[in-house]
Design a protein around this motif. Structure first.
Motif, PDB file in Angstrom:
ATOM      1  N   GLU A 160       0.725  -1.171   0.060  1.00 12.57           N
ATOM      2  CA  GLU A 160      -0.090   0.029   0.028  1.00 12.57           C
ATOM      3  C   GLU A 160       0.833   1.159  -0.178  1.00 12.57           C
ATOM      4  N   SER A 161       1.995   1.177   0.599  1.00 10.36           N
ATOM      5  CA  SER A 161       2.954   2.266   0.811  1.00 10.36           C
ATOM      6  C   SER A 161       3.385   2.515  -0.713  1.00 10.36           C
ATOM      7  N   LEU A 162       3.788   1.160  -1.293  1.00  4.83           N
ATOM      8  CA  LEU A 162       4.752   1.727  -2.706  1.00  4.83           C
ATOM      9  C   LEU A 162       3.546   2.015  -3.624  1.00  4.83           C
ATOM     10  N   ALA A 163       2.269   1.603  -3.325  1.00  3.81           N
ATOM     11  CA  ALA A 163       1.288   2.118  -4.399  1.00  3.81           C
ATOM     12  C   ALA A 163       0.980   3.455  -4.188  1.00  3.81           C
ATOM     13  N   ALA A 164       1.228   3.999  -2.901  1.00  2.00           N
ATOM     14  CA  ALA A 164       1.161   5.417  -2.826  1.00  2.00           C
ATOM     15  C   ALA A 164       2.344   6.218  -3.127  1.00  2.00           C
ATOM     16  N   LEU A 165       3.367   5.604  -3.103  1.00  2.00           N
ATOM     17  CA  LEU A 165       4.360   6.151  -3.973  1.00  2.00           C
ATOM     18  C   LEU A 165       4.465   6.558  -5.271  1.00  2.00           C
ATOM     19  N   ARG A 166       3.809   5.457  -6.000  1.00  2.00           N
ATOM     20  CA  ARG A 166       3.785   5.409  -7.385  1.00  2.00           C
ATOM     21  C   ARG A 166       2.543   6.635  -7.664  1.00  2.00           C
ATOM     22  N   ALA A 167       1.537   6.615  -6.947  1.00  2.00           N
ATOM     23  CA  ALA A 167       0.927   7.547  -7.349  1.00  2.00           C
ATOM     24  C   ALA A 167       1.207   9.002  -7.001  1.00  2.00           C
ATOM     25  N   TRP A 168       1.971   9.136  -5.874  1.00  2.00           N
ATOM     26  CA  TRP A 168       2.289  10.434  -5.761  1.00  2.00           C
ATOM     27  C   TRP A 168       3.529  10.828  -6.689  1.00  2.00           C
ATOM     28  N   GLU A 170       3.504   9.952  -9.837  1.00  2.60           N
ATOM     29  CA  GLU A 170       2.952  10.381 -11.182  1.00  2.60           C
ATOM     30  C   GLU A 170       2.123  11.850 -11.016  1.00  2.60           C
ATOM     31  N   SER A 171       1.595  12.170  -9.962  1.00  4.75           N
ATOM     32  CA  SER A 171       1.136  13.361  -9.872  1.00  4.75           C
ATOM     33  C   SER A 171       1.841  14.607  -9.569  1.00  4.75           C
ATOM     34  N   ASP A 172       2.809  14.309  -8.702  1.00  5.81           N
ATOM     35  CA  ASP A 172       3.627  15.295  -8.148  1.00  5.81           C
ATOM     36  C   ASP A 172       5.184  15.412  -8.463  1.00  5.81           C
ATOM     37  N   ALA A 173       5.699  14.122  -9.070  1.00  9.51           N
ATOM     38  CA  ALA A 173       7.449  14.166  -9.025  1.00  9.51           C
ATOM     39  C   ALA A 173       7.457  13.601 -10.596  1.00  9.51           C
ATOM     40  N   ALA A 174       6.720  13.886 -11.631  1.00  9.26           N
ATOM     41  CA  ALA A 174       6.954  13.250 -12.751  1.00  9.26           C
ATOM     42  C   ALA A 174       8.308  14.028 -13.409  1.00  9.26           C
ATOM     43  N   GLY A 175       9.039  13.077 -14.046  1.00  8.23           N
ATOM     44  CA  GLY A 175      10.470  13.706 -14.644  1.00  8.23           C
ATOM     45  C   GLY A 175      11.469  13.958 -13.685  1.00  8.23           C
ATOM     46  N   ARG A 176      11.051  13.543 -12.397  1.00  9.71           N
ATOM     47  CA  ARG A 176      12.287  13.683 -11.438  1.00  9.71           C
ATOM     48  C   ARG A 176      12.784  12.221 -11.350  1.00  9.71           C
ATOM     49  N   GLU A 177      13.932  12.076 -10.903  1.00  2.16           N
ATOM     50  CA  GLU A 177      14.417  10.811 -10.753  1.00  2.16           C
ATOM     51  C   GLU A 177      14.108  10.362  -9.078  1.00  2.16           C
ATOM     52  N   LEU A 178      13.704   9.272  -8.961  1.00  4.14           N
ATOM     53  CA  LEU A 178      13.374   8.369  -8.058  1.00  4.14           C
ATOM     54  C   LEU A 178      14.194   7.140  -7.845  1.00  4.14           C
TER      55      LEU A 178
END
Length: 328
Positions: A160-168, A170-178
């Protein structure tokens, strides 16, 4: 010019652990420095890195960029001019806002001195599922200011935490390195990534502290023959209480670990003398991590941070009973 990185992240995200990993794996021919700020007055992070071989400067008691930036400027100038490090890592408090620090590091006065590279922000993905974090202004702006997001504590993250990370992302950190990490174990090459995130951040609406500058690893020190001392600090909806004990004070090992595990606080950090030598304590919520080694520290320090009102006197009474020599 000194290659410089800002290492941000909210309370308990793993900043100090990450910096200790980086220092342990740096090129041994290079001189590295760390400018570290803590919300509390005791100076735990400096003690945790005392054996790293890096040049260290502490700014305890709030946010390093307040008071017109004077505390940070003093520490920064000392490290750059006297230490002349090849690399400088700056670790603000987990409750700090990144705007003033980045503004200072990119100001014309530091242009001949600092080669500012990627800003890294440590993130515990579980925090993305907690309203008290995602609605916190500093938490959001630390992530917004970062060039690289380090999703730390993968060993503690559930699906669930990793799903929240993926969703975040996509919405807030697109284009930045994770980057995914455990125990802050990241590639040193990340530090040489360029600073690309130039978005303008608003200043924090709650940005008001008055920290004091202290040199080296002193932070809160013990004057004269005083054997121990307590210090309190409050701000941004959080409270800190820390204790420092002299080098002759030794704690009961099991007792101090239980005290730290059960203390009613969100954050517990400490470096303490025990019979076996040294114990490092690092607790965030229910995550409890300890390290032991035979070489004892020069003194003992422990600090708690919480958003709730706490009976510090009761905690102190229990802590004092854990000293092996009760007459101290």
């Amino acid at each position: 010019m000194t290659r410089t990185n800002l290492i941000t992240g909210f309370l308990g995200s793993g900043k100090t652990t990450t910096i200790r990993h980086l220092l342990a794996h740096k090129d041994p021919t290079e001189t590295w420095a760390v400018l570290v700020n803590e919300f509390g007055e005791v100076g735990i992070d400096g003690a945790l890195m005392a054996d790293s071989g890096a040049l260290l400067k502490e700014i305890p008691g709030g946010c390093m960029c307040c008071v017109n930036g004077l505390p940070m400027q003093v520490g920064l100038n000392t490290l750059l001019r006297q230490g002349k490090p090849d690399r400088l890592l700056i670790e603000p408090t987990g409750l700090g806002h990144p705007k003033q620090i980045l503004d200072m590091l990119t100001s014309p006065v530091y242009e001949p001195w600092i080669d500012l590279r990627a800003t890294l922000c440590l993130l515990d993905p579980r925090q993305l599922r907690d309203e008290k974090y995602v609605t916190n202004e500093n938490f959001r702006d630390q992530l917004a200011a970062a060039d690289i997001i380090v999703a730390n504590k993968q060993d503690r993250s559930d699906e669930e935490s990793l799903a929240a990370l993926r969703a975040w992302r996509e919405s807030d950190a697109a284009g930045r390195e994770l980057v995914l990490a455990t125990q802050g174990e990241i590639d040193l090459a990340l530090l040489d990534k360029p600073r690309l995130n130039l978005r303008e951040l608003p200043a924090s609406a709650h940005h008001a502290h008055a920290p004091a500058q202290r040199n080296g690893l002193a932070a809160l020190s013990l004057p004269g023959n005083q054997r121990w001392r307590r210090s309190l600090n409050s701000g941004q909806g959080h409270h800190a209480c820390g204790w420092i004990f002299d080098a002759d004070t030794v704690f009961d090992t099991i007792g101090i670990l239980e005290w730290a595990r059960l203390a009613p606080a969100e954050r517990v950090k400490g470096v303490l003398r025990i019979r076996e030598g040294l114990v490092r304590i690092n607790r965030q919520g229910q995550d409890f991590h300890i390290e032991t080694q035979s070489a004892p520290p020069p003194d003992s320090r422990i600090e708690l941070i919480t958003a709730n009102d706490t009976d510090w006197n009761a905690l102190q009474s229990a802590l004092l009973k854990l000293r092996l020599d009760k007459s101290l």
